[in-house]
Write an enzyme that holds these catalytic residues in place. Structure first.
Site, PDB file in Angstrom:
ATOM      1  N   GLY A  11       1.218   1.919 -22.812  1.00 32.68           N
ATOM      2  CA  GLY A  11       2.147   1.300 -21.849  1.00 32.68           C
ATOM      3  C   GLY A  11       2.189  -0.203 -22.047  1.00 32.68           C
ATOM      4  O   GLY A  11       1.147  -0.845 -22.124  1.00 32.68           O
ATOM      5  N   GLY A 104      -6.168   4.529 -24.386  1.00 27.75           N
ATOM      6  CA  GLY A 104      -5.726   5.379 -25.503  1.00 27.75           C
ATOM      7  C   GLY A 104      -5.714   4.599 -26.803  1.00 27.75           C
ATOM      8  O   GLY A 104      -6.083   5.121 -27.870  1.00 27.75           O
ATOM      9  N   ASP A 128      -3.195  -1.506 -15.688  1.00 26.32           N
ATOM     10  CA  ASP A 128      -4.092  -0.709 -14.837  1.00 26.32           C
ATOM     11  C   ASP A 128      -5.435  -1.389 -14.520  1.00 26.32           C
ATOM     12  O   ASP A 128      -6.101  -1.013 -13.560  1.00 26.32           O
ATOM     13  CB  ASP A 128      -4.389   0.649 -15.496  1.00 26.32           C
ATOM     14  CG  ASP A 128      -3.137   1.485 -15.697  1.00 26.32           C
ATOM     15  OD1 ASP A 128      -2.125   1.208 -15.036  1.00 26.32           O
ATOM     16  OD2 ASP A 128      -3.168   2.416 -16.529  1.00 26.32           O
ATOM     17  N   ARG A 155       8.174  -4.577   4.080  1.00 27.92           N
ATOM     18  CA  ARG A 155       7.671  -4.818   5.439  1.00 27.92           C
ATOM     19  C   ARG A 155       8.809  -5.244   6.379  1.00 27.92           C
ATOM     20  O   ARG A 155       8.841  -4.883   7.550  1.00 27.92           O
ATOM     21  CB  ARG A 155       6.574  -5.878   5.434  1.00 27.92           C
ATOM     22  CG  ARG A 155       5.890  -6.023   6.780  1.00 27.92           C
ATOM     23  CD  ARG A 155       4.774  -7.017   6.717  1.00 27.92           C
ATOM     24  NE  ARG A 155       3.613  -6.558   5.979  1.00 27.92           N
ATOM     25  CZ  ARG A 155       2.769  -5.616   6.401  1.00 27.92           C
ATOM     26  NH1 ARG A 155       2.969  -5.010   7.558  1.00 27.92           N
ATOM     27  NH2 ARG A 155       1.734  -5.279   5.676  1.00 27.92           N
ATOM     28  N   ARG A 163       9.176   1.776  11.182  1.00 25.59           N
ATOM     29  CA  ARG A 163       8.868   2.912  10.299  1.00 25.59           C
ATOM     30  C   ARG A 163       7.519   2.749   9.607  1.00 25.59           C
ATOM     31  O   ARG A 163       7.070   1.627   9.351  1.00 25.59           O
ATOM     32  CB  ARG A 163       9.927   2.999   9.193  1.00 25.59           C
ATOM     33  CG  ARG A 163      11.187   3.657   9.662  1.00 25.59           C
ATOM     34  CD  ARG A 163      12.235   3.658   8.581  1.00 25.59           C
ATOM     35  NE  ARG A 163      13.377   4.442   9.013  1.00 25.59           N
ATOM     36  CZ  ARG A 163      14.599   4.308   8.532  1.00 25.59           C
ATOM     37  NH1 ARG A 163      14.848   3.415   7.592  1.00 25.59           N
ATOM     38  NH2 ARG A 163      15.572   5.079   8.970  1.00 25.59           N
ATOM     39  N   MET A 170       1.308   2.158  -9.491  1.00 25.82           N
ATOM     40  CA  MET A 170       0.713   2.725 -10.712  1.00 25.82           C
ATOM     41  C   MET A 170      -0.789   2.441 -10.787  1.00 25.82           C
ATOM     42  O   MET A 170      -1.368   1.849  -9.879  1.00 25.82           O
ATOM     43  CB  MET A 170       1.418   2.154 -11.936  1.00 25.82           C
ATOM     44  CG  MET A 170       2.725   2.828 -12.252  1.00 25.82           C
ATOM     45  SD  MET A 170       3.353   2.224 -13.834  1.00 25.82           S
ATOM     46  CE  MET A 170       4.666   3.400 -14.129  1.00 25.82           C
ATOM     47  N   ARG A 172      -2.717   4.828 -12.966  1.00 28.34           N
ATOM     48  CA  ARG A 172      -3.239   6.082 -13.530  1.00 28.34           C
ATOM     49  C   ARG A 172      -4.394   6.591 -12.675  1.00 28.34           C
ATOM     50  O   ARG A 172      -4.178   6.844 -11.493  1.00 28.34           O
ATOM     51  CB  ARG A 172      -3.661   5.875 -14.985  1.00 28.34           C
ATOM     52  CG  ARG A 172      -3.522   7.125 -15.824  1.00 28.34           C
ATOM     53  CD  ARG A 172      -3.935   6.863 -17.253  1.00 28.34           C
ATOM     54  NE  ARG A 172      -2.895   6.201 -18.018  1.00 28.34           N
ATOM     55  CZ  ARG A 172      -1.896   6.827 -18.624  1.00 28.34           C
ATOM     56  NH1 ARG A 172      -1.799   8.129 -18.562  1.00 28.34           N
ATOM     57  NH2 ARG A 172      -0.998   6.170 -19.305  1.00 28.34           N
ATOM     58  N   GLY A 186      -1.173  -7.446   2.618  1.00 31.60           N
ATOM     59  CA  GLY A 186      -1.443  -7.228   4.049  1.00 31.60           C
ATOM     60  C   GLY A 186      -1.150  -5.802   4.484  1.00 31.60           C
ATOM     61  O   GLY A 186      -0.781  -5.556   5.640  1.00 31.60           O
ATOM     62  N   LEU A 254       8.917  -0.590 -12.632  1.00 27.44           N
ATOM     63  CA  LEU A 254       9.239  -2.007 -12.421  1.00 27.44           C
ATOM     64  C   LEU A 254       7.956  -2.839 -12.400  1.00 27.44           C
ATOM     65  O   LEU A 254       7.972  -4.041 -12.668  1.00 27.44           O
ATOM     66  CB  LEU A 254      10.125  -2.228 -11.189  1.00 27.44           C
ATOM     67  CG  LEU A 254       9.605  -2.114  -9.766  1.00 27.44           C
ATOM     68  CD1 LEU A 254       8.919  -3.383  -9.313  1.00 27.44           C
ATOM     69  CD2 LEU A 254      10.757  -1.797  -8.837  1.00 27.44           C
TER      70      LEU A 254
HETATM   71  O1  F6P Z   1      -1.228   2.807 -18.319  1.00 28.43           O
HETATM   72  C1  F6P Z   1      -0.134   2.104 -17.821  1.00 28.43           C
HETATM   73  C2  F6P Z   1       0.751   2.994 -17.001  1.00 28.43           C
HETATM   74  O2  F6P Z   1       1.829   2.229 -16.519  1.00 28.43           O
HETATM   75  C3  F6P Z   1       0.075   3.755 -15.864  1.00 28.43           C
HETATM   76  O3  F6P Z   1      -0.121   2.952 -14.726  1.00 28.43           O
HETATM   77  C4  F6P Z   1       1.035   4.901 -15.646  1.00 28.43           C
HETATM   78  O4  F6P Z   1       0.400   6.013 -15.072  1.00 28.43           O
HETATM   79  C5  F6P Z   1       1.496   5.212 -17.049  1.00 28.43           C
HETATM   80  O5  F6P Z   1       1.285   4.031 -17.817  1.00 28.43           O
HETATM   81  C6  F6P Z   1       2.932   5.614 -17.192  1.00 28.43           C
HETATM   82  O6  F6P Z   1       3.163   5.954 -18.525  1.00 28.43           O
HETATM   83  P1  F6P Z   1       4.603   6.179 -19.147  1.00 28.43           P
HETATM   84  O7  F6P Z   1       5.282   4.838 -19.200  1.00 28.43           O
HETATM   85  O8  F6P Z   1       4.332   6.723 -20.496  1.00 28.43           O
HETATM   86  O9  F6P Z   1       5.326   7.107 -18.241  1.00 28.43           O
END
Ligand code: F6P
Length: 323
Positions: A11, A104, A128, A155, A163, A170, A172, A186, A254
């Site tokens: 990624g 990876g 991550d 917010r 709500r 993200m 992982r 916050g 994003l």
């Molecule tokens: O490892 C970076 C990351 O953005 C993770 O946070 C997320 O789970 C994953 O890659 C998403 O991977 P892809 O872009 O292959 O869907």
């Protein structure tokens, strides 16, 4: 050492370009040529190699993504794929590699180095922040800033409509983005993969809130949380807490984009520079990371196999600072 290859893999993360720039310019100071390997391991297998000049990396420090492009490459997981990659490296006279990526990427680098012996140094490029051997990974700070900006905006609408919002981020299997995003944004609660009992705790929290008729809250949900992400959690809350008008927002990719923050640019520049210096000193099979503001090397094996714990102070803060 006459020629090194550099590639970005897995990624993408903001700051990868700053890292490539530092690798190229440091190598050139030592009269070492640099080959950019396009699309990570996929390009190494397919032979997408291109010389990088100092000018090629001009004007990229502020850009998100990676000019070298990236990929997730199943071929490299096979012995034949790695053989092909090695043959391509040899054909281009590459003596050593700088691998910029995450878990990876370093797993691949470890196998590759063990099988074919090309010295490799890694730079931790992933939003991550889940690599042992560095306090922060390149791109994490930018991603957290993106999350905080999103929470600030959510917010406003959450409060206007009274709500409950679940904001999925993200990370992982790790909760660094979620925890940092929650404290800095916050947020009222955070759901983390590292905390196995967080669903009952969230329910208790909602119980207490609803007694006081407080319905507008932000809960940050790590994508790897055992509750199954924001959408699953929303279903549970709708069923068990119908008094909440609940909405989910999945921030998704994003979080991977955007111009890198000052902090990410400096981290990337330091680590990219150090990676080349380390190769020239004969180091191999290591990740360059920053620990307590000092650049340190950690073996690839430790960086991927050892677990980096969440900051316990921040965990406590996330509970103390809630009204
Ligand atoms: O490892 C970076 C990351 O953005 C993770 O946070 C997320 O789970 C994953 O890659 C998403 O991977 P892809 O872009 O292959 O869907």
């Amino acid at each position: 050492m006459n020629k090194i290859g550099v590639f970005t893999s897995g990624g993408d993360s903001p700051g990868m370009n700053a890292c490539v720039r530092a690798v190229v310019r440091t190598a050139h100071k030592h009269d070492v040529e640099v080959i950019g390997i396009k699309e990570g391991y996929r390009g190494m297998v397919a032979g997408y190699f291109e010389t990088l000049t100092s000018l090629d990396v001009a004007g990229i420090i502020q850009r998100g993504g990676t000019i070298l492009r990236s990929s997730r490459c199943p071929e490299f997981k096979t012995k034949e794929g790695r053989q092909q990659a090695y043959d391509n490296c040899k054909k281009h006279g590459i003596d050593a590699l700088v691998a910029i990526g995450g878990n990876g990427t370093f797993t691949g680098a470890l196998y590759f180095e063990e099988e074919f012996g090309i010295p490799t140094i890694g730079c931790p490029g992933t939003i991550d922040n889940d690599l042992f051997g560095t306090d922060y990974t390149i791109g994490f700070d930018t991603a957290c800033n993106t999350v905080v900006k999103a929470i600030d905006q959510i917010r406003e609408t959450a409060a206007s409509h009274n709500r409950l919002f679940l904001v999925e981020v993200m990370g992982r299997d790790s909760g660094f983005i979620a925890l940092n995003g929650c404290v800095a944004g916050g947020g009222e609660a955070v759901m983390l993969p590292e905390q196995r009992d967080d669903l009952p705790r969230l329910m208790q929290f909602l119980d207490e809130k609803s007694q006081h008729k407080i319905y507008s809250n932000i809960v940050v949900v790590a994508e790897g949380d055992e509750a199954g992400g924001a959408i699953e959690l929303e279903k549970v809350i709708r069923k068990e807490y119908p008094q909440y008008d609940v909405r989910s927002t999945i921030l998704g990719h994003l979080q991977r984009g955007g111009s890198p923050t000052c902090r990410d640019r400096i981290l990337a520049s330091r680590l990219g520079h150090h990676a080349v210096e380390a190769l020239l000193k004969g180091e191999r099979n290591m990740m360059a990371g920053e620990i307590n503001n000092k650049v340190e090397l950690t073996s690839f094996r430790d960086s991927i196999e050892k677990t980096k714990a969440l900051n316990s102070d921040l965990l406590q803060l996330s509970e103390i600072l809630v009204a």
